[in-house]
Design a protein around this motif. Sequence first.
Motif, PDB file in Angstrom:
ATOM      1  N   ALA A   1       8.629   6.715 -22.712  1.00 29.49           N
ATOM      2  CA  ALA A   1       9.154   5.385 -22.148  1.00 29.49           C
ATOM      3  C   ALA A   1       8.145   4.763 -21.530  1.00 29.49           C
ATOM      4  O   ALA A   1       7.990   3.422 -21.680  1.00 29.49           O
ATOM      5  CB  ALA A   1      10.024   5.699 -20.997  1.00 29.49           C
ATOM      6  N   ALA A   2       6.974   5.415 -20.902  1.00 26.37           N
ATOM      7  CA  ALA A   2       5.945   4.726 -20.189  1.00 26.37           C
ATOM      8  C   ALA A   2       4.973   4.257 -21.394  1.00 26.37           C
ATOM      9  O   ALA A   2       4.515   3.153 -20.972  1.00 26.37           O
ATOM     10  CB  ALA A   2       4.965   5.891 -19.477  1.00 26.37           C
ATOM     11  N   SER A   3       4.514   5.049 -22.496  1.00 26.28           N
ATOM     12  CA  SER A   3       3.779   4.558 -23.627  1.00 26.28           C
ATOM     13  C   SER A   3       4.497   3.245 -24.233  1.00 26.28           C
ATOM     14  O   SER A   3       3.750   2.187 -24.682  1.00 26.28           O
ATOM     15  CB  SER A   3       3.572   5.583 -24.635  1.00 26.28           C
ATOM     16  OG  SER A   3       4.761   6.038 -25.068  1.00 26.28           O
TER      17      SER A   3
ATOM     18  N   LEU B   1       3.930   0.325 -22.130  1.00 25.88           N
ATOM     19  CA  LEU B   1       2.318  -0.202 -22.289  1.00 25.88           C
ATOM     20  C   LEU B   1       2.337  -0.983 -23.679  1.00 25.88           C
ATOM     21  O   LEU B   1       1.465  -1.957 -23.813  1.00 25.88           O
ATOM     22  CB  LEU B   1       1.435   1.026 -22.203  1.00 25.88           C
ATOM     23  CG  LEU B   1       1.027   1.662 -20.847  1.00 25.88           C
ATOM     24  CD1 LEU B   1       0.266   2.864 -21.150  1.00 25.88           C
ATOM     25  CD2 LEU B   1       0.408   0.489 -20.074  1.00 25.88           C
ATOM     26  N   LEU B   2       3.085  -0.337 -24.650  1.00 20.81           N
ATOM     27  CA  LEU B   2       2.920  -1.086 -26.158  1.00 20.81           C
ATOM     28  C   LEU B   2       3.294  -2.550 -25.970  1.00 20.81           C
ATOM     29  O   LEU B   2       2.940  -3.545 -26.574  1.00 20.81           O
ATOM     30  CB  LEU B   2       3.470  -0.201 -27.170  1.00 20.81           C
ATOM     31  CG  LEU B   2       2.699   1.148 -27.431  1.00 20.81           C
ATOM     32  CD1 LEU B   2       3.430   1.853 -28.559  1.00 20.81           C
ATOM     33  CD2 LEU B   2       1.391   0.684 -27.979  1.00 20.81           C
ATOM     34  N   VAL B   3       4.605  -2.581 -25.184  1.00 24.40           N
ATOM     35  CA  VAL B   3       5.425  -3.832 -25.128  1.00 24.40           C
ATOM     36  C   VAL B   3       4.240  -4.892 -24.348  1.00 24.40           C
ATOM     37  O   VAL B   3       4.004  -6.104 -24.732  1.00 24.40           O
ATOM     38  CB  VAL B   3       6.364  -3.962 -24.419  1.00 24.40           C
ATOM     39  CG1 VAL B   3       6.928  -5.225 -23.892  1.00 24.40           C
ATOM     40  CG2 VAL B   3       7.504  -3.163 -25.220  1.00 24.40           C
ATOM     41  N   VAL B   4       3.758  -4.337 -23.244  1.00 28.26           N
ATOM     42  CA  VAL B   4       2.705  -5.204 -22.588  1.00 28.26           C
ATOM     43  C   VAL B   4       1.668  -5.865 -23.536  1.00 28.26           C
ATOM     44  O   VAL B   4       1.200  -6.855 -23.368  1.00 28.26           O
ATOM     45  CB  VAL B   4       1.984  -4.376 -21.464  1.00 28.26           C
ATOM     46  CG1 VAL B   4       0.915  -5.272 -20.551  1.00 28.26           C
ATOM     47  CG2 VAL B   4       3.260  -4.319 -20.409  1.00 28.26           C
ATOM     48  N   LEU B   5       1.034  -4.717 -24.195  1.00 30.42           N
ATOM     49  CA  LEU B   5       0.035  -5.081 -25.130  1.00 30.42           C
ATOM     50  C   LEU B   5       0.221  -6.153 -26.101  1.00 30.42           C
ATOM     51  O   LEU B   5      -0.454  -7.284 -26.550  1.00 30.42           O
ATOM     52  CB  LEU B   5      -0.554  -3.760 -26.032  1.00 30.42           C
ATOM     53  CG  LEU B   5      -1.376  -3.001 -25.014  1.00 30.42           C
ATOM     54  CD1 LEU B   5      -1.766  -1.530 -25.866  1.00 30.42           C
ATOM     55  CD2 LEU B   5      -2.688  -3.451 -24.655  1.00 30.42           C
ATOM     56  N   VAL B   6       1.554  -6.069 -26.606  1.00 35.06           N
ATOM     57  CA  VAL B   6       2.122  -7.018 -27.660  1.00 35.06           C
ATOM     58  C   VAL B   6       2.274  -8.461 -27.058  1.00 35.06           C
ATOM     59  O   VAL B   6       1.746  -9.449 -27.698  1.00 35.06           O
ATOM     60  CB  VAL B   6       3.252  -6.559 -28.300  1.00 35.06           C
ATOM     61  CG1 VAL B   6       3.987  -7.667 -29.280  1.00 35.06           C
ATOM     62  CG2 VAL B   6       3.093  -5.246 -28.961  1.00 35.06           C
ATOM     63  N   LEU B   7       2.647  -8.341 -25.737  1.00 38.44           N
ATOM     64  CA  LEU B   7       2.861  -9.903 -25.056  1.00 38.44           C
ATOM     65  C   LEU B   7       1.608 -10.385 -25.007  1.00 38.44           C
ATOM     66  O   LEU B   7       1.629 -11.471 -25.127  1.00 38.44           O
ATOM     67  CB  LEU B   7       3.562  -9.413 -23.854  1.00 38.44           C
ATOM     68  CG  LEU B   7       5.083  -9.122 -23.906  1.00 38.44           C
ATOM     69  CD1 LEU B   7       5.600  -8.734 -22.765  1.00 38.44           C
ATOM     70  CD2 LEU B   7       5.999 -10.169 -24.725  1.00 38.44           C
ATOM     71  N   LEU B   8       0.632  -9.592 -24.451  1.00 35.85           N
ATOM     72  CA  LEU B   8      -0.605 -10.037 -24.230  1.00 35.85           C
ATOM     73  C   LEU B   8      -1.260 -10.532 -25.503  1.00 35.85           C
ATOM     74  O   LEU B   8      -1.825 -11.751 -25.639  1.00 35.85           O
ATOM     75  CB  LEU B   8      -1.696  -9.242 -23.617  1.00 35.85           C
ATOM     76  CG  LEU B   8      -1.298  -8.668 -22.198  1.00 35.85           C
ATOM     77  CD1 LEU B   8      -2.415  -7.495 -21.793  1.00 35.85           C
ATOM     78  CD2 LEU B   8      -1.855  -9.868 -21.413  1.00 35.85           C
TER      79      LEU B   8
ATOM     80  N   VAL C   1      -9.355   1.984 -23.265  1.00 34.28           N
ATOM     81  CA  VAL C   1      -8.706   3.516 -22.854  1.00 34.28           C
ATOM     82  C   VAL C   1      -7.044   3.485 -22.780  1.00 34.28           C
ATOM     83  O   VAL C   1      -6.287   4.035 -23.274  1.00 34.28           O
ATOM     84  CB  VAL C   1      -9.362   3.877 -21.514  1.00 34.28           C
ATOM     85  CG1 VAL C   1      -8.527   5.314 -21.163  1.00 34.28           C
ATOM     86  CG2 VAL C   1     -10.618   4.257 -21.893  1.00 34.28           C
ATOM     87  N   VAL C   2      -6.681   2.236 -21.993  1.00 32.43           N
ATOM     88  CA  VAL C   2      -4.999   2.150 -21.777  1.00 32.43           C
ATOM     89  C   VAL C   2      -4.609   2.056 -23.192  1.00 32.43           C
ATOM     90  O   VAL C   2      -3.393   2.632 -23.430  1.00 32.43           O
ATOM     91  CB  VAL C   2      -5.085   0.967 -20.882  1.00 32.43           C
ATOM     92  CG1 VAL C   2      -3.492   0.754 -20.701  1.00 32.43           C
ATOM     93  CG2 VAL C   2      -5.594   1.376 -19.469  1.00 32.43           C
ATOM     94  N   ALA C   3      -5.014   1.023 -24.106  1.00 30.40           N
ATOM     95  CA  ALA C   3      -4.404   0.718 -25.286  1.00 30.40           C
ATOM     96  C   ALA C   3      -4.459   2.141 -26.127  1.00 30.40           C
ATOM     97  O   ALA C   3      -3.397   2.364 -26.994  1.00 30.40           O
ATOM     98  CB  ALA C   3      -5.145  -0.343 -26.026  1.00 30.40           C
ATOM     99  N   GLY C   4      -5.641   2.589 -26.313  1.00 28.41           N
ATOM    100  CA  GLY C   4      -5.635   3.933 -27.089  1.00 28.41           C
ATOM    101  C   GLY C   4      -4.710   4.988 -26.642  1.00 28.41           C
ATOM    102  O   GLY C   4      -4.068   5.808 -27.447  1.00 28.41           O
ATOM    103  N   LEU C   5      -4.464   5.220 -25.372  1.00 27.51           N
ATOM    104  CA  LEU C   5      -3.626   6.020 -24.866  1.00 27.51           C
ATOM    105  C   LEU C   5      -2.070   5.756 -25.147  1.00 27.51           C
ATOM    106  O   LEU C   5      -1.172   6.545 -25.422  1.00 27.51           O
ATOM    107  CB  LEU C   5      -3.788   6.332 -23.184  1.00 27.51           C
ATOM    108  CG  LEU C   5      -4.831   7.106 -22.770  1.00 27.51           C
ATOM    109  CD1 LEU C   5      -4.959   7.032 -21.092  1.00 27.51           C
ATOM    110  CD2 LEU C   5      -4.509   8.484 -23.216  1.00 27.51           C
ATOM    111  N   ALA C   6      -1.802   4.469 -25.165  1.00 24.00           N
ATOM    112  CA  ALA C   6      -0.629   3.978 -25.272  1.00 24.00           C
ATOM    113  C   ALA C   6      -0.082   4.362 -26.589  1.00 24.00           C
ATOM    114  O   ALA C   6       1.018   4.821 -26.915  1.00 24.00           O
ATOM    115  CB  ALA C   6      -0.424   2.413 -25.188  1.00 24.00           C
TER     116      ALA C   6
END
Length: 608
Positions: A13-15, A18-25, A251-256
Amino acid sequence: MRRLTVLRSPVGAASAVLLVVLVLLAVFAPLLWGDRAAAIDTDAIGQGPSAEHLLGTDQLGRDIFYRVLVATRLTIGLALLATLIGVVTGLVLGSVPAVLPRWAARVVTSAVNIAVAFPGLLLALFFAVIFGTGTTGAVLAIGFAIAPSFARLTQTLTASVSGRDFIAAARVCGVGGFRILTRHVLPNIAEPLVVNATLAAGSALTAFAGLSFLGIGVQAPSYDWGRLLGEGLNRIYVTPAPALGAAVAVVVAGLAFNLFGEAAAAGHRQRTRAVTGETPHPAGEGPHDGLLTVRNLRVTFPGGVEPVRGVSFTVHDGEMIGVVGESGSGKSLTALAVSRLVEHPGTVTADTLAFNGKPLHETKDQELGTRLAMVFQDPTTSFNPTQRIGRQLAEVSEVHQGMSRKAALRKAADRLGAVRIPEPEHRTGQYPHEFSGGMRQRAMIAMGLMGEPQLVIADEPTTALDVTVQQEVLRLLAQIRHDRSAAVLLISHDITVVAQTCDRVLVMYAGRIVEELPTDELFEAARHPYTTALLKAVPDMDTDRDAPLAVIPGRPPEPGEIGPGCPFAPRCPLADEQCRTEEPDLTTLRDGHRVACWKSESELAGVR
């Protein structure tokens, strides 16, 4: 619903968030802040972090924070494009050997094997030199670096599916190789491929950032996180914030991507790990026949060794069934198979393998961990010697029932008391070596009672215990059955123990059940020569003390030694030519009594 399994775990759920946030950005950041990221301010060149510029400015006075946000689109887009190239290339290289001529398939497979031997980053640098500096070269380099490992995965999954019966049926029907690949093979391996593609996207993102950081990826005036990281590194000893922003983003995107892929992989393993190759149950033999329903259970190891061969039985609620046989007959391995404890490289197959009305491979770990208890024959090796007994028992309730540590420890003390261990609160703080053999066995039973077991599988629980302690353990199992209405599957090499405690007995030899009958008929109605030989080998009060003890001549066959005919024939006094050439099926003599023997009931009765 299966696609949402990944969202049920906290990591998934957390990842996903993060992926949704990255896509929106990636979609909106260039629209919202593109102008501010490109604005040059000669009065603010090389500034450090401030309220106006959160991460400072670059050598042209541009705001680094907004540049990091805007760079999300190019970074994510290029990483996904490289992943797509790698996945498609790997999919082609991994699947075409199935439709190519044998010599061509070997050439492709050998090339993939050679490429897999090299580290991915080394391949990426190699291809970057070939394709040249720049965005296009970096995308192709990373894509082709991903392809070999994905091709190897595709080859392995394709091979696992290609040997199944529905593929053979399609070939018999004249379906072409390409159609078999696209219609029958690829749809069956799509899920693990998608999971691994998600993991590959995270690797592609970090690899692309590395190439841009080295100056062979994205070139000015374009910029991604890797290029911003390289620019900020020049000032890291003066102000680390410019480099820190891009580094955190990578780092955050790779972890997501990687955590989402791991969560998806865990969900995939949970759905597929229980019974490999389980087929639908035959008509009339549904999974609701009993608490535990086993039909045609087989356990196979590499080399074609099959120590459990077509075992079928049913355990009903509140029933106590005994499984007897000499060492190597397959008793314990059968118990491990129905408990989902057979490890690789062992393979478990069954026409039906259902617990509590549900196929075993669909039963969740939490349900199985609380409803099925396993008591092993050697509690000395079953307990962790470095942890206290109470802690090990409490872990069951913490993991499967979500209890707090304190509440689980209280329950552990209660369960130790339930199995008649004195001073249970004190005993929870002791280590396994401080318990006697009988107490360790009772503590193992207490561990099974930490849940609410409907079935207790006791694998020779009285081994190496003296007679008095054996009786205590057996009485404890009978009490658990009575008090909790739990079924018990008791595995033992002692047929008299089973006769005294169980409702039915299953006699196993060479990986098969050779006889099943009620225990109250065991001494009068047993019909298989092996069962009668086991009974005769047990002395009683009427045994002539001057006569030699009865023994069964010879030894049981090893799993890899079983040939044609009845496995017991070399040791059987009634064996004839048919027994040595044809193996008998387990047939029903009457209700509740099955036997696998070529001899008629009257012939078997005559040897008693």
